[in-house]
Write a protein that holds these residues in place. Sequence first.
Motif, short mmCIF file in Angstrom:
data_model
loop_
_atom_site.label_atom_id
_atom_site.label_comp_id
_atom_site.label_asym_id
_atom_site.label_seq_id
_atom_site.Cartn_x
_atom_site.Cartn_y
_atom_site.Cartn_z
N UNK A 28 -24.28 -2.28 9.05
CA UNK A 28 -23.71 -1.56 7.92
C UNK A 28 -22.81 -2.52 7.15
N UNK A 29 -22.72 -2.32 5.83
CA UNK A 29 -21.85 -3.15 5.01
C UNK A 29 -20.72 -2.29 4.44
N UNK A 30 -19.49 -2.76 4.67
CA UNK A 30 -18.30 -2.07 4.18
C UNK A 30 -17.64 -2.94 3.11
N UNK A 31 -17.37 -2.34 1.96
CA UNK A 31 -16.75 -3.07 0.85
C UNK A 31 -15.51 -2.32 0.37
N UNK A 32 -14.53 -3.10 -0.07
CA UNK A 32 -13.37 -2.57 -0.79
C UNK A 32 -12.68 -1.46 0.00
N UNK A 33 -12.17 -1.81 1.17
CA UNK A 33 -11.41 -0.84 1.97
C UNK A 33 -10.03 -0.71 1.35
N UNK A 34 -9.67 0.52 1.01
CA UNK A 34 -8.37 0.77 0.37
C UNK A 34 -7.58 1.79 1.18
N UNK A 35 -6.36 1.38 1.50
CA UNK A 35 -5.43 2.27 2.21
C UNK A 35 -4.26 2.58 1.29
N UNK A 36 -3.87 3.84 1.24
CA UNK A 36 -2.73 4.25 0.42
C UNK A 36 -1.86 5.22 1.21
N UNK A 37 -0.60 4.85 1.44
CA UNK A 37 0.34 5.79 2.04
C UNK A 37 0.76 6.80 0.99
N UNK A 38 0.88 8.06 1.39
CA UNK A 38 1.21 9.15 0.47
C UNK A 38 2.59 9.69 0.80
N UNK A 39 3.36 9.96 -0.21
CA UNK A 39 4.64 10.63 0.00
C UNK A 39 4.37 12.11 0.17
N UNK A 40 5.02 12.71 1.16
CA UNK A 40 4.75 14.11 1.49
C UNK A 40 5.25 15.06 0.41
N UNK A 58 0.82 -1.22 0.00
CA UNK A 58 0.00 0.00 0.00
C UNK A 58 0.85 1.27 0.00
N UNK A 59 2.11 1.15 -0.41
CA UNK A 59 2.98 2.31 -0.41
C UNK A 59 3.53 2.69 0.96
N UNK A 60 3.35 1.81 1.96
CA UNK A 60 3.83 2.13 3.31
C UNK A 60 5.35 2.15 3.35
N UNK A 61 5.90 3.06 4.14
CA UNK A 61 7.36 3.12 4.25
C UNK A 61 7.89 1.92 5.00
N UNK A 62 9.04 1.44 4.57
CA UNK A 62 9.70 0.33 5.24
C UNK A 62 11.15 0.70 5.48
N UNK A 63 11.72 0.12 6.53
CA UNK A 63 13.05 0.54 6.98
C UNK A 63 14.16 0.06 6.07
N UNK A 64 14.07 -1.19 5.57
CA UNK A 64 15.14 -1.78 4.79
C UNK A 64 15.24 -1.07 3.44
#
Length: 551
Positions: free
Chosen positions: A539-551, A60-66
Motif C-alpha cells: 500500500x502507498x501512503x501519502x501526505x499524512x497530516x496530524x492536527x491537534x484540536x482544541x476541545x 501540528x497544534x499539539x499542546x506544550x507545557x511551556x
Amino acid sequence: MTMDRRDALKTALLSGIGLAAPTLAGRAAAAREAEAETGAGVPPPSPAPAPARNWRRGFDGQRIADLGNGTMLNPVLSGDRPDPAILKDGKDYYLTFSSFDSYPGLTIWHSRDLVNWQPRKAALTRNIGSVWAVSLEKHKGRYFLYIPVKAKPNEIYVMWADHIDGPWSDPKPLGLHDHIDPCHAVGEDGSRWLFLSGGDRVRLSDDGLSLTGTVEHVYDPWRYPDDWDVEGFSPEGPKIHRHGDWFYMLTAVGGTAGPPTGHMVIAARARSIHGPWEQHPENPLVRTEDQSEAWWSRGHASLVEGPDGKWYTLYHGFENGFWTLGRQCLLDTIEWTGDGWFRMTGGDLSQPLPVPRVSNPLPHGMPLSDDFSKPLAMGSKWSFFRPAPDEGNRLRVADGALHFAGKGLAPSSGSPLLLIAGDTSYRFECDIELAPGGTAGLVLFYDDKLYAGLGFDEARFVTHQYGIERGRPANPHGHRMKMRVTNRRHIVAFHTSGDGGRTWKRFDRGMEVSGYHHNVRGDFLMLRPGLYAAGPGEAQFRDFRFTALED
C-alpha cells in the motif's frame, strides 16, 4: 476461538459473507459482533473535568507545557511517557520511558531546562520483549541502560554506549528473572548496585555488565492505611539519589493503575548505600486523593537538580478521564527542609508552575505530520507494534510516498505503524493507494486484541471495532482515497474523499473509545493513531497530516 476460526471469520467479514455459527465458538463470535453493533459491554466514559484551554500550542497544534511567561502547565511530555528515567549530564538532561511492545524503543529525549524536550534516537532496535521501567545512567564517562523485559522468562538486560546517541551495544541478559524496575546506584565506597522492586538489591561488577552477588532484601517500604482505595501494595520503581550526606530512595506503592487514588510516591533515606533506611515522616509525598483531581495514579518519581540550582521531580500520571492517553510525564517542584528531608510543592499539578530559565532552551516536541519526503523517523516518531525481526523490510520511502508491504489480514496480525499522540482531541488523515488484492486503512490501536478504525479494499470498506473486523458498505472510490479519523474526547468519526480532499463524506458509523485502555485490557499501553496494510503487495501512503484540536 481458535486462530483458524478467527482468521476464517475475519476473511468472511472482509468479503461481506456471514459465517454460520452452530458451535459454541461460533455463538461467542456472533455475540461479540452483536456487542460491537450495540455498544453493549463497553464501560461508560470516565468523568472528566472541563478541559484546560490555556496550553501553548506547538507542532501540528499539539499542546506544550511551556506557557512562555516563565511558567509551565503539566504534562511536560504528553501521551504515553511512563516510568520516566532522568539523567543529568552536565548542562544537558536526557530522559527515556518504558516503551513496552513498540519498536524501535527507548527513545532518548534531550532538554536543557526540564520543560522543553526534543527526541533524539531510539536506543533499542531489536525486539527483546515488552520493555518496562528502565534505568538510564552515566558512570565514568559511559552511558548505561538497565532494561527489565516481560517475556518468557522475564529478564533484565544491560546496554551501554560511549555517546548518548549510540551506537548502543546489543542487549545483554543479566540473569535476573524475578524482579522489575532496576535502578543503578553507586555507593560511597564506589560499589555498583541495582536496586529492584520489592525493596531488594543486587551487586554489579565494576564494569556494570554482570552480577557479582545474589539478590538481598534491604528495605521494607512504608505502608498506607488499610482503608485507602488502591490497586495493591506493589512496591516498585525505586530511584536512588545522593544529596549532601544522604542517599534518598523514592519508591512507588499502591499499584500503577486501578483506582485513581492508588499509585503514590514514598521516600526513605540512609547515610550509607548499605542502609539502614528510615522512612520519610510525611509519606506519601505524592498521591491523588480524589478522582476529581486533574491527574490520577501519580507515582514512580525521580529527583533531579535543575539548571537553576533548584530541585525537581519527574513522575507519571493518568489525565483525568483519559486512561486512553497512557501515563503522561509530569514535572513537580521540590523544597528541601531544614532536617534534610524534601517535599513536593506542586500540589495536584492542575496549576502552572515556574519554569527553570536557561538562555538556550530547545524547541519542544516534533511534528507528527509526515510528507514522506525523507527517511522515516523510526523510534523518535513512528514505531511498530510487536514487530518481527525483519519488520523494517516492509517499509520504504520513495517518490513522496510510504510504501508499506501488507502483512496478515487485519491490524491484529499485521504489526501496524503507530505514533504517540498526546492531545485529548485530534484528527489525522492520509492519502492511501492499495495494491491489487490488498487492504489498508487508519487505526486507533491499543493492542492486537483492542483497536478501532476504518480500512478498505477495492470493493468494500471494513470497520474495525473492539478488535473485530466487519465488511461494510461498498467502496465507491476504488483503489485510492483520502481517509480521515477525528477523535474528539473519545468520540470518533470517519470521513473519506475520492477527489483528493476537495470534498469529504462522513462514513456511516461512528465509535466511542473511552474504554480502550489498561484498566479494561491490561498491559499499560495507550490508544495510538496509525497506519496498517494487510494482504498482498505494497500500500502507498501519502501526505499524512496530524492536527491537534482544541476541545
